[in-house]
Design a protein around this motif. Structure first.
Motif, short mmCIF file in Angstrom:
data_model
loop_
_atom_site.label_atom_id
_atom_site.label_comp_id
_atom_site.label_asym_id
_atom_site.label_seq_id
_atom_site.Cartn_x
_atom_site.Cartn_y
_atom_site.Cartn_z
N LEU A 195 0.83 -1.21 0.00
CA LEU A 195 0.00 0.00 0.00
C LEU A 195 0.86 1.25 0.00
O LEU A 195 0.60 2.21 -0.74
CB LEU A 195 -0.93 -0.02 1.22
CG LEU A 195 -1.90 1.15 1.35
CD1 LEU A 195 -2.82 1.23 0.14
CD2 LEU A 195 -2.71 1.02 2.64
N ALA A 196 1.91 1.27 0.82
CA ALA A 196 2.80 2.44 0.89
C ALA A 196 3.47 2.70 -0.45
O ALA A 196 3.48 3.82 -0.96
CB ALA A 196 3.86 2.23 1.98
N VAL A 197 4.01 1.65 -1.06
CA VAL A 197 4.72 1.80 -2.33
C VAL A 197 3.75 2.17 -3.46
O VAL A 197 4.06 3.02 -4.30
CB VAL A 197 5.49 0.51 -2.67
CG1 VAL A 197 6.04 0.55 -4.09
CG2 VAL A 197 6.62 0.30 -1.66
N SER A 198 2.57 1.55 -3.47
CA SER A 198 1.59 1.82 -4.53
C SER A 198 1.08 3.25 -4.46
O SER A 198 0.95 3.94 -5.49
CB SER A 198 0.42 0.84 -4.43
OG SER A 198 0.86 -0.49 -4.61
N LEU A 199 0.77 3.72 -3.25
CA LEU A 199 0.30 5.10 -3.11
C LEU A 199 1.36 6.09 -3.56
O LEU A 199 1.07 7.07 -4.25
CB LEU A 199 -0.08 5.37 -1.65
CG LEU A 199 -1.43 4.84 -1.18
CD1 LEU A 199 -1.60 5.11 0.33
CD2 LEU A 199 -2.58 5.49 -1.95
N GLN A 200 2.60 5.84 -3.15
CA GLN A 200 3.69 6.72 -3.56
C GLN A 200 3.81 6.77 -5.06
O GLN A 200 3.96 7.85 -5.65
CB GLN A 200 5.00 6.24 -2.94
CG GLN A 200 6.20 7.12 -3.22
CD GLN A 200 6.77 6.98 -4.64
OE1 GLN A 200 7.20 7.96 -5.25
NE2 GLN A 200 6.77 5.77 -5.16
N SER A 201 3.74 5.62 -5.69
CA SER A 201 3.85 5.56 -7.15
C SER A 201 2.72 6.32 -7.82
O SER A 201 2.93 7.07 -8.79
CB SER A 201 3.85 4.10 -7.60
OG SER A 201 3.94 4.01 -9.00
N LEU A 202 1.51 6.16 -7.30
CA LEU A 202 0.35 6.85 -7.88
C LEU A 202 0.50 8.36 -7.77
O LEU A 202 0.28 9.10 -8.74
CB LEU A 202 -0.92 6.39 -7.17
CG LEU A 202 -2.24 7.03 -7.63
CD1 LEU A 202 -2.51 6.71 -9.08
CD2 LEU A 202 -3.39 6.56 -6.74
N LEU A 203 0.90 8.84 -6.60
CA LEU A 203 1.06 10.28 -6.40
C LEU A 203 2.20 10.82 -7.27
O LEU A 203 2.08 11.89 -7.87
CB LEU A 203 1.33 10.58 -4.94
CG LEU A 203 0.12 10.90 -4.06
CD1 LEU A 203 -0.84 9.72 -4.02
CD2 LEU A 203 0.55 11.27 -2.65
N PHE A 204 3.30 10.08 -7.33
CA PHE A 204 4.46 10.52 -8.11
C PHE A 204 4.15 10.60 -9.59
O PHE A 204 4.40 11.62 -10.24
CB PHE A 204 5.64 9.58 -7.86
CG PHE A 204 6.61 9.53 -8.99
CD1 PHE A 204 7.37 10.65 -9.33
CD2 PHE A 204 6.77 8.38 -9.74
CE1 PHE A 204 8.26 10.61 -10.40
CE2 PHE A 204 7.65 8.32 -10.80
CZ PHE A 204 8.39 9.45 -11.14
N ILE A 205 3.59 9.53 -10.15
CA ILE A 205 3.36 9.49 -11.59
C ILE A 205 2.40 10.57 -12.04
O ILE A 205 2.65 11.28 -13.03
CB ILE A 205 2.85 8.09 -12.01
CG1 ILE A 205 3.96 7.05 -11.84
CG2 ILE A 205 2.36 8.09 -13.45
CD1 ILE A 205 3.51 5.62 -12.07
N THR A 206 1.30 10.72 -11.31
CA THR A 206 0.29 11.71 -11.74
C THR A 206 0.77 13.14 -11.54
O THR A 206 0.58 13.99 -12.42
CB THR A 206 -1.02 11.48 -10.96
OG1 THR A 206 -0.75 11.46 -9.55
CG2 THR A 206 -1.66 10.17 -11.37
N SER A 207 1.40 13.43 -10.41
CA SER A 207 1.87 14.80 -10.18
C SER A 207 3.01 15.15 -11.12
O SER A 207 3.09 16.28 -11.64
CB SER A 207 2.30 14.99 -8.72
OG SER A 207 3.37 14.11 -8.38
N SER A 208 3.90 14.21 -11.35
CA SER A 208 5.02 14.45 -12.26
C SER A 208 4.54 14.74 -13.68
O SER A 208 5.04 15.66 -14.35
CB SER A 208 5.95 13.23 -12.26
OG SER A 208 6.98 13.38 -13.20
N ALA A 209 3.54 13.99 -14.12
CA ALA A 209 3.01 14.19 -15.47
C ALA A 209 2.35 15.55 -15.62
O ALA A 209 2.47 16.19 -16.67
CB ALA A 209 2.03 13.07 -15.81
N LEU A 210 1.66 15.99 -14.59
CA LEU A 210 0.94 17.25 -14.67
C LEU A 210 1.88 18.46 -14.51
O LEU A 210 1.71 19.47 -15.19
CB LEU A 210 -0.15 17.31 -13.60
CG LEU A 210 -1.33 16.35 -13.83
CD1 LEU A 210 -2.25 16.33 -12.61
CD2 LEU A 210 -2.12 16.77 -15.07
#
Length: 234
Positions: free
Chosen positions: A113-128
């Motif tokens: 859960l920790a790793v997945s949430l981090q990945s989700l936040l990173f990928i979406t914020s980085s793209a935007l």
């Protein structure tokens, strides 16, 4: 603090899958969304009104000036602790071992859960946000994601700080402290490595650390546990 760290030992009651899913949505995903909004706000501020710091790259250039062939090799290997393949592999192994050793699937989900949430936040914020990488020579191939926040640093923080929390179950005090120190140090080492190799600036690394830290806290806290008046048993 001890109640937070040892919450899965203090309350080992089995939740239903529905309870776990509801708690994850409210207690983990909800706070993570707020963290994501902060990441976006800071990122848009940096690339917008602050014009990406016109006098920037000072720190990145200093690191680039210190490069040697030996340090290039060392930084490459140290940075592997935050690589996607390593993080996914260690996370999957940890989940499997936790499930096997504790028979608590709800606890074994925490690292994932920790790793997945981090990945989700990173990928979406980085793209935007789309921040450009530092204007120095890059020692690694640039991934398709942008510079803000640092994904390697965030992933290393999410994984290895979770491992530091898990290490508090080690009964031998010397080994427990040693493992904790190593696990806490790894995200900072990865962050410095990413700056040294020209892939990120200090701000990217700082918010990568904060992103990972947030995801560790909410993942560890995701399931309601009753720790009031409980006595820890090893």
């Amino acid at each position: 603090m001890n109640a937070f760290v040892h919450r899965y030992e203090l309350d080992t009651s089995r939740p239903t899958k529905g309870q776990a899913a509801r708690d994850a949505a409210v207690r983990a995903l909800g706070p993570a969304v707020l963290g994501w909004l902060v990441l976006l706000g800071v990122g848009f501020l940096v690339v917008g009104p602050l014009n990406d710091f016109p006098q920037g790259n000072t720190v990145e250039q200093w690191f680039a000036d210190q490069r040697t062939s030996t340090m290039n090799t060392v930084s490459e290997w140290l940075g592997r602790f935050g690589m996607t393949e390593v993080v996914i592999g260690v996370t999957a192994l940890t989940v499997g071992i936790l499930w096997w050793r504790t028979r608590q699937w709800w606890f074994a989900l925490v690292p994932a859960l920790a790793v997945s949430l981090q990945s989700l936040l990173f990928i979406t914020s980085s793209a935007l946000v789309g921040r450009e990488r530092p204007d120095v020579e890059h020692l690694d191939p640039a991934p398709p994601t942008s510079s803000f926040p640092s994904g390697h640093t965030g992933a290393a923080t999410a994984l290895w700080l979770t491992m530091a929390l898990l290490a508090q179950r080690i009964s031998n005090p010397v080994l427990r402290r040693l493992v904790t120190v190593v696990c806490v140090a790894i995200p900072f080492i990865v962050g410095i490595s990413r700056i040294y190799r020209g892939m990120h600036g200090p701000l990217d690394v700082v918010f990568g650390l904060l992103n990972g830290l947030l995801c560790v806290v909410v993942a560890w806290w995701y399931l309601r546990r009753d720790t009031s008046g409980a006595v820890r048993t090893r």
